[in-house]
Enzyme design. Structure first.
Site, PDB file in Angstrom:
ATOM      1  N   LYS A 180       0.823   0.190 -66.980  1.00 40.52           N
ATOM      2  CA  LYS A 180       0.465  -0.477 -68.092  1.00 40.52           C
ATOM      3  C   LYS A 180       1.576  -0.142 -69.068  1.00 40.52           C
ATOM      4  O   LYS A 180       2.107   0.794 -69.440  1.00 40.52           O
ATOM      5  CB  LYS A 180      -0.721   0.337 -68.556  1.00 40.52           C
ATOM      6  N   SER A 186      -8.964  -2.861 -72.348  1.00 41.72           N
ATOM      7  CA  SER A 186      -7.774  -3.288 -72.731  1.00 41.72           C
ATOM      8  C   SER A 186      -6.670  -3.271 -71.691  1.00 41.72           C
ATOM      9  O   SER A 186      -5.315  -3.876 -71.826  1.00 41.72           O
ATOM     10  CB  SER A 186      -6.879  -2.248 -73.962  1.00 41.72           C
ATOM     11  N   SER A 191     -11.395   1.194 -71.133  1.00 44.77           N
ATOM     12  CA  SER A 191     -10.245   0.204 -70.877  1.00 44.77           C
ATOM     13  C   SER A 191      -9.737   0.408 -69.622  1.00 44.77           C
ATOM     14  O   SER A 191      -8.948  -0.382 -69.031  1.00 44.77           O
ATOM     15  CB  SER A 191      -9.045   0.443 -71.784  1.00 44.77           C
TER      16      SER A 191
END
Ligand code: GLN
Length: 492
Positions: free
Chosen positions: A82, A157, A181
């Site tokens: 990420k 997210s 998330s």
């Protein structure tokens, strides 16, 4: 191992074995995934940066290490990170214009752990700006599309991490979870996502959103793969003062324990108003499956569930407003053009560098922390946080695991909730309280509705990830929801 399974459909365990048995090399494997990313990712936008050259070099080094005979399990296996984890020499944007030019001089602890284990980095995945969001519509680099339905969101997210694993562009990815998330995008993309206990994985070099809630974890296709990833990610790091100095078990060891007699609690508050009936039905199916496997099911109550979302949306923005004050246009990150004085530099750099949702959180957080409102909002929210934690403490006196849906609805269409922050915030109604209480939680696929995946969530007490992974793995041994894949249009 079945030779007919395509490389991108293999689990980490199979890939690791295949590398060791010389069925393929890390270089071949890495090129295979890079080609898939090149071919397929234009439709999904799950990567912000693809590090092809570095990946090929890392793969060559991994091949040498594998040839030497004592390489760690993930050596040579490609993973995606990420874009919230700092990567030395590779842009780390947190999906913000503010950090579009930021190239960290160091690696996050998590990234270092993967490098040490010989894993290959494919690139950095797309996300909501500064990890604020539940739909990946808040990225400076554009939204990520859900591989199951490209008119729908992948969740957020960590939408890029979830979508890349679902679309078989990466065998596994790292992600972070502040209020859901990891678990929510895993649910919406039909993959497995584990949020570890707060303090299990170092936050060093992980760009801060809300420091008392943020926690890194893996997104994979199976619970067994999540165990392999957590083996690499977890561990004490003195550079993160909230990281706990506790031995890291081999999370794969307990996967095959029997779950006969495992006490599973079903919170009645998770099945009320707002839950899509199709999600409810899929979760009911999972409960029956657990009963068949010998688990003992009972109803429990988490009475403060409804208060967790409002409490979170005071605490998280409050912490964010403090954490994001470092982006001032002076030290690093975006700087506006031709500022006429220092005040103008601050105001325009922040005004131009941050997106709308980030600004909303900073305003809400600064307001909640202001002298006149601190007691009414921030203090009150902290008191609610304590009540939420107490609900769990009570529940875990009687049950080992708490089971429910991960999200109230399946992947929704772009734009459907983006104009209504409250509707968007309610997406996390079932995930947020685990962050408030610091507990581990896992989401795993348990069915689908109109072609979109449904996620099942299991939550357990602090530092009992082994129990969660065991329960999830046993479910996956008896069901095939996690084996379903979205349609694949690639030639490789
Ligand atoms: N959707 C929640 C938020 O917007 C949670 C995000 C997260 O876990 N990073 O804050």
């Amino acid at each position: 191992m079945n030779d007919k399974v395509a490389l991108h459909d293999m689990t980490l365990t199979d890939l690791s074995q295949g590398l060791r048995d010389k069925h393929f090399s890390s270089s071949e494997l890495t090129k295979h995934f890079l080609e898939r990313i090149e071919q397929l990712d234009p439709q999904y936008n799950s990567f912000i940066t693809v590090t092809s050259d570095q990946a090929i070099k890392q793969a060559q080094a991994a091949d040498e290490r594998l040839a030497s005979g004592n390489a760690p399990l993930l050596c040579g296996i490609p993973v995606a990170h990420k874009d919230i984890f700092c990567t030395q020499g590779v842009k780390t944007s947190c999906a913000s214009k503010m950090l579009d030019n930021f190239v960290p001089p160091y690696n996050a602890a998590v990234v270092d752990n993967f490098e040490k284990s010989g894993a290959v980095m494919l690139g950095k995945t797309n996300m909501d700006e500064f990890a604020m969001g539940s739909s990946n519509e808040n990225s400076f680099y554009g939204p990520v599309k859900n591989p199951w339905a490209t008119d729908s969101v992948p969740g957020g997210s960590s939408g890029g991490s979830a979508a890349s694993v679902a679309a078989r562009l990466a065998p596994a990815a790292t992600a972070t979870d502040t209020g859901g998330s990891i678990r929510q995008p895993a649910a919406l993309c039909g993959v497995t996502g584990l949020k570890p206990t707060y303090g299990r994985v170092s936050r060093w070099g992980m760009i801060a959103y809300a420091s008392s809630l943020d926690q890194g974890g893996p997104i994979t296709r199976t619970a067994e793969d999540a165990a392999l990833m957590l083996n690499v990610m977890a561990g004490f790091d003195q550079r993160d003062s909230t990281c706990i100095d506790l031995e890291v078990p081999d999370y794969t060891k307990s996967l095959n324990n029997s779950i006969e007699g495992l006490k599973i609690g079903i919170p009645k508050e998770y099945f009320g108003e707002g839950l899509d009936p199709a999600i409810g039905a899929a979760v009911e199916g999972a409960i029956k499956q657990y009963e068949k496997m010998g688990a003992v099911i009972s109803e429990i109550s988490l009475p403060h569930t409804q208060l967790s979302v409002p409490a979170y949306y005071v605490i998280a923005p409050a912490e964010a407003s403090a954490n994001l004050s470092r982006y001032d246009g002076v030290r690093y990150g975006y700087r506006c053009e031709n500022p006429h004085d220092l005040q103008d530099l601050y105001m325009r750099s922040r005004g131009e560098g941050f997106g709308d949702e980030v600004k909303r959180r900073i305003l809400v957080g600064a307001y909640a922390l202001s002298a006149g409102y601190y007691d009414a909002y921030y203090n009150k929210a902290q008191q609610v946080r304590r009540l939420v934690k107490q609900d769990y403490n009570e529940a875990f006196k009687n049950v080992d695991i708490i089971l429910g849906p991960t999200t109230p609805s399946p992947a929704f269409k772009f734009g459907e909730k983006s104009q209504d922050p409250t509707a968007m915030y309610l997406e996390d109604i079932y995930t947020i309280s685990a962050n408030l209480a610091g507990l581990p939680g896992i989401s795993l696929p348990c069915g689908n509705t109109a072609g979109k995946p449904v996620g099942l969530q299991l939550i357990s007490d602090v530092f009992t990830e082994e129990r969660l992974l065991n329960a999830a793995h046993q479910f996956q041994q008896h069901t095939d929801h996690h084996l379903q894949a979205p349609a694949d249009s690639a030639n490789v």
